[in-house]
Design an enzyme around this catalytic site. Structure first.
Site, mmCIF file in Angstrom:
data_model
loop_
_atom_site.group_PDB
_atom_site.id
_atom_site.type_symbol
_atom_site.label_atom_id
_atom_site.label_comp_id
_atom_site.label_asym_id
_atom_site.label_seq_id
_atom_site.Cartn_x
_atom_site.Cartn_y
_atom_site.Cartn_z
ATOM 1 N N CYS A 176 -2.296 9.321 2.138
ATOM 2 C CA CYS A 176 -1.956 8.686 0.859
ATOM 3 C C CYS A 176 -2.983 9.078 -0.191
ATOM 4 O O CYS A 176 -2.691 9.097 -1.376
ATOM 5 C CB CYS A 176 -1.875 7.181 1.020
ATOM 6 S SG CYS A 176 -3.333 6.494 1.795
ATOM 7 N N GLU B 199 0.882 -1.182 0.000
ATOM 8 C CA GLU B 199 0.000 0.000 0.000
ATOM 9 C C GLU B 199 0.905 1.213 0.000
ATOM 10 O O GLU B 199 1.352 1.671 1.061
ATOM 11 C CB GLU B 199 -0.878 -0.008 1.262
ATOM 12 C CG GLU B 199 -1.808 -1.191 1.361
ATOM 13 C CD GLU B 199 -3.032 -1.067 0.469
ATOM 14 O OE1 GLU B 199 -3.242 0.008 -0.132
ATOM 15 O OE2 GLU B 199 -3.778 -2.050 0.377
HETATM 16 P P1 NAD Z 1 8.027 5.303 4.834
HETATM 17 O O1 NAD Z 1 8.138 4.565 3.568
HETATM 18 O O2 NAD Z 1 9.124 6.214 5.217
HETATM 19 O O3 NAD Z 1 7.863 4.270 6.060
HETATM 20 C C1 NAD Z 1 6.773 3.365 6.131
HETATM 21 C C2 NAD Z 1 7.146 2.207 7.037
HETATM 22 O O4 NAD Z 1 8.136 1.418 6.377
HETATM 23 C C3 NAD Z 1 7.757 2.619 8.377
HETATM 24 O O5 NAD Z 1 7.299 1.754 9.389
HETATM 25 C C4 NAD Z 1 9.236 2.430 8.121
HETATM 26 O O6 NAD Z 1 9.984 2.228 9.304
HETATM 27 C C5 NAD Z 1 9.212 1.184 7.268
HETATM 28 N N1 NAD Z 1 10.419 0.952 6.467
HETATM 29 C C6 NAD Z 1 11.175 1.865 5.838
HETATM 30 N N2 NAD Z 1 12.221 1.243 5.218
HETATM 31 C C7 NAD Z 1 12.078 -0.082 5.465
HETATM 32 C C8 NAD Z 1 12.834 -1.233 5.123
HETATM 33 N N3 NAD Z 1 13.944 -1.161 4.401
HETATM 34 N N4 NAD Z 1 12.402 -2.430 5.559
HETATM 35 C C9 NAD Z 1 11.264 -2.537 6.280
HETATM 36 N N5 NAD Z 1 10.531 -1.482 6.670
HETATM 37 C C10 NAD Z 1 10.931 -0.263 6.258
HETATM 38 O O7 NAD Z 1 6.621 6.082 4.799
HETATM 39 P P2 NAD Z 1 6.063 7.177 5.810
HETATM 40 O O8 NAD Z 1 6.797 8.449 5.624
HETATM 41 O O9 NAD Z 1 5.947 6.595 7.188
HETATM 42 O O10 NAD Z 1 4.565 7.333 5.259
HETATM 43 C C11 NAD Z 1 4.207 8.105 4.167
HETATM 44 C C12 NAD Z 1 4.081 7.263 2.922
HETATM 45 O O11 NAD Z 1 3.153 6.200 3.134
HETATM 46 C C13 NAD Z 1 3.515 8.048 1.759
HETATM 47 O O12 NAD Z 1 4.188 7.675 0.604
HETATM 48 C C14 NAD Z 1 2.063 7.615 1.716
HETATM 49 O O13 NAD Z 1 1.442 7.790 0.466
HETATM 50 C C15 NAD Z 1 2.195 6.178 2.084
HETATM 51 N N6 NAD Z 1 0.930 5.643 2.577
HETATM 52 C C16 NAD Z 1 0.249 4.804 1.751
HETATM 53 C C17 NAD Z 1 -0.981 4.311 2.162
HETATM 54 C C18 NAD Z 1 -1.771 3.394 1.276
HETATM 55 O O14 NAD Z 1 -2.679 2.755 1.781
HETATM 56 N N7 NAD Z 1 -1.486 3.319 -0.015
HETATM 57 C C19 NAD Z 1 -1.493 4.656 3.413
HETATM 58 C C20 NAD Z 1 -0.754 5.501 4.230
HETATM 59 C C21 NAD Z 1 0.465 5.989 3.790
#
Ligand code: NAD
Length: 512
Positions: free
Chosen positions: A299, A265
């Site tokens: 998102c 997602e």
């Molecule tokens: P992010 O990608 O920085 O982090 C998301 C999660 O992934 C965090 O828990 C982070 O610690 C983890 N993560 C990061 N690198 C990782 C790795 N190498 N291995 C495993 N886990 C890892 O995102 P963010 O800044 O927390 O959130 C914003 C983003 O999330 C935006 O792009 C937004 O569009 C997206 N988002 C999407 C949805 C959806 O349903 N499509 C919903 C909410 C947010």
């Protein structure tokens, strides 16, 4: 007692916390602490010790053991426990909603809305627990019957983003629990307090029902440490991950290499088409909420407005008039419409995007800067921003997780749909129009290429009853309603011979 203390007391939080749990205990031995600061005031809310590798293995080991019990419990009994979790959330709705606002910075009505979403998904999952079903199929062989069954999958990993610090976990876990899967949750390291509070609420429900430890687990830590462990761990058959496209590509590679399953997602780049045949009052309200709500940190936030040239000037003018009235400040103050961004890095992303906008021929029509003087002396408050720019500018093609809205004109509906689809992401979309032909075209195979497509409804905010997720670089995953539950179970096709004679499929003869 101050607001923070009241919230902390009610949810079992302290100023120093351990980041690993599979039941009633919290523990951690990494010596590596995450500081959690209020995005609003900068106050140090708490610090959380990350789960070490040994802590992680203890938690997942416990989840594996718990699976033996949990999968044997009839699904309606699992559903009843999830229903009780929904009741507990109703009791804690106000305080948990306030914690969401305190830790993440969204305004209180949205914090409360997020908890309501958890309650709704618990109710939904509880009902679902009695209807998890597969079809009975006609066999080509005489006196045979075929059917499909769905079995629990095993412990799953859930990785969540900061911007929905409680709801996204519940979309996954409420379904996973009724499907018979324990959940190992790695929350965003920007919002671990919400995760600890949720675990404190659910563990009481599990204890009251005699559920052994390990069905609901939390491991707090950064993506680069705890997150990477989850990706590589073949004990976790399914990884459901919400976050940026960059993170999703990494997860797709690592989990794909071990042939694990994923629900991805990822980021959106959502557009709303405003037709000249639309009710422009409704369109204005929806575009405004979509672009400014949650300070543009959803998102599904509206990032692009594609407006018919005949109504463009007046519509943009009215949007600017709305933007001028936005009260920015403390998200817990009921008069506030827009809170802070999550941290100073997010403000830098906002500012860098605006530099790119200017370099790439865009014009800032409103906003474009951090608040001066900053509320609470913090650099996390920015003005919501409207930019006129071409859709093919590089900056428009990327998701900037901040309240920047790109506006552009169109002449024909085909041109509008082409602009709409000309981005790499495919999450949410909408059109405002009273023309049936335009609406149908937008929803047809020639129309929006997104996972969510709405008519006279904005891009932002979705109900839990539908499948939620998007196409292209949004990752293709689906969560929450409709038949999303299937991703949390393993499908089995069964053929039963009740006639006694052996018949081979496709009429094959094979005798000695
Ligand atoms: P992010 O990608 O920085 O982090 C998301 C999660 O992934 C965090 O828990 C982070 O610690 C983890 N993560 C990061 N690198 C990782 C790795 N190498 N291995 C495993 N886990 C890892 O995102 P963010 O800044 O927390 O959130 C914003 C983003 O999330 C935006 O792009 C937004 O569009 C997206 N988002 C999407 C949805 C959806 O349903 N499509 C919903 C909410 C947010």
């Amino acid at each position: 007692m101050g607001e923070k203390d009241r919230i902390f007391n009610a949810l079992g939080l302290k100023v120093a916390l351990s980041g690993a749990s599979y039941g009633d205990q919290w523990f951690a031995g990494s010596g590596d602490w995450i500081e959690v600061h209020s995005p609003t005031t900068g106050e140090l809310l708490a610090k959380v010790e990350q789960a070490s590798e040994a802590d992680y293995n203890t938690v997942v080991g416990q989840a594996m053991k718990a699976f033996e019990f949990w999968r044997a419990l009839p699904a309606p009994n699992r559903g009843e426990i999830v229903r009780q979790f929904g009741v507990a959330l109703r009791e804690k709705k106000d305080v948990l909603g306030r914690l969401v606002s305190l830790e993440m910075g969204k305004i209180l009505t949205e914090g409360l809305g997020e908890v309501q979403e958890m309650i709704d998904v618990c109710d939904y999952a509880s009902g679902l627990s009695r209807t998890l079903s597969g079809p009975t199929l006609q066999s080509e062989r005489p006196m045979h019957r075929m059917m499909e069954q769905w079995h629990p999958l095993g412990p799953i990993g859930v990785i969540t983003a900061f911007n929905f610090p409680v709801a996204v976990w519940s979309w996954n876990s409420a379904l996973a629990f009724v499907c018979g899967d324990p959940v190992v949750w790695k929350p965003s390291s920007k919002t671990p307090l919400c995760a600890i509070a949720c675990q404190n609420i659910i563990r009481e429900v599990f204890q009251a029902n005699g559920v052994p430890h390990g069905v609901s687990c939390v491991v707090v830590g950064r993506g680069s440490t705890v997150g990477e462990r989850i990706l590589a761990d073949s004990r976790l058959t399914l990884i459901s991950a919400t976050g940026s496209t960059r993170m999703g590509k990494r997860i797709g590679q690592v989990v794909g290499a071990r042939l694990g399953r994923t629900i991805l997602e990822l980021g959106g780049n959502n557009a709303l088409i405003i037709s000249d045949k639309a009710d422009l009052t409704g369109a204005l309200a929806s575009a405004f909420f979509g672009a400014v709500g949650t300070a543009g940190q959803r998102c599904t936030s509206t990032r692009r407005l594609i407006i018919h040239e005949s109504v463009y000037d007046s519509f943009v003018h009215k949007m600017i008039a709305n933007y001028e009235k936005v009260k920015i400040g403390d998200p817990l103050d009921p008069k506030t419409l827009m809170g802070p961004l999550i941290d100073e890095e997010a403000v830098s992303d906002y500012q860098n995007a605006l530099v790119a906008v200017r370099q790439q021929g865009g014009t800032v029509l409103y906003g474009g800067k951090a608040l001066d003087p900053p509320p609470f002396g913090r650099r996390t408050f920015v003005l919501p921003t409207i930019v006129e720019i071409r859709n093919d500018a590089e900056i428009v093609q990327t998701e900037t997780f901040a309240p920047i809205l790109y506006v552009m004109k169109y002449r024909t509906i085909d041109e509008a749909i082409a602009l709409h689809n000309a981005v790499p992401q495919g999450l949410s979309s909408g059109i405002f129009t009273d023309s049936v032909a335009e609406a149908e075209k937008f929803l047809s195979f020639k129309g929006s290429d997104c996972g969510i497509a709405n008519v006279n409804v904005g891009t932002s905010g979705a109900e839990i009853g539908g499948a939620f997720g998007g196409e292209k670089e949004t990752g293709g995953g689906r969560e929450s309603g409709s038949d999303s539950w299937k991703a949390y179970m393993r499908r089995q096709t069964n053929t039963l011979n009740w006639g006694g004679e052996i018949h081979l499929a496709q009429g094959v003869e094979f005798h000695s």
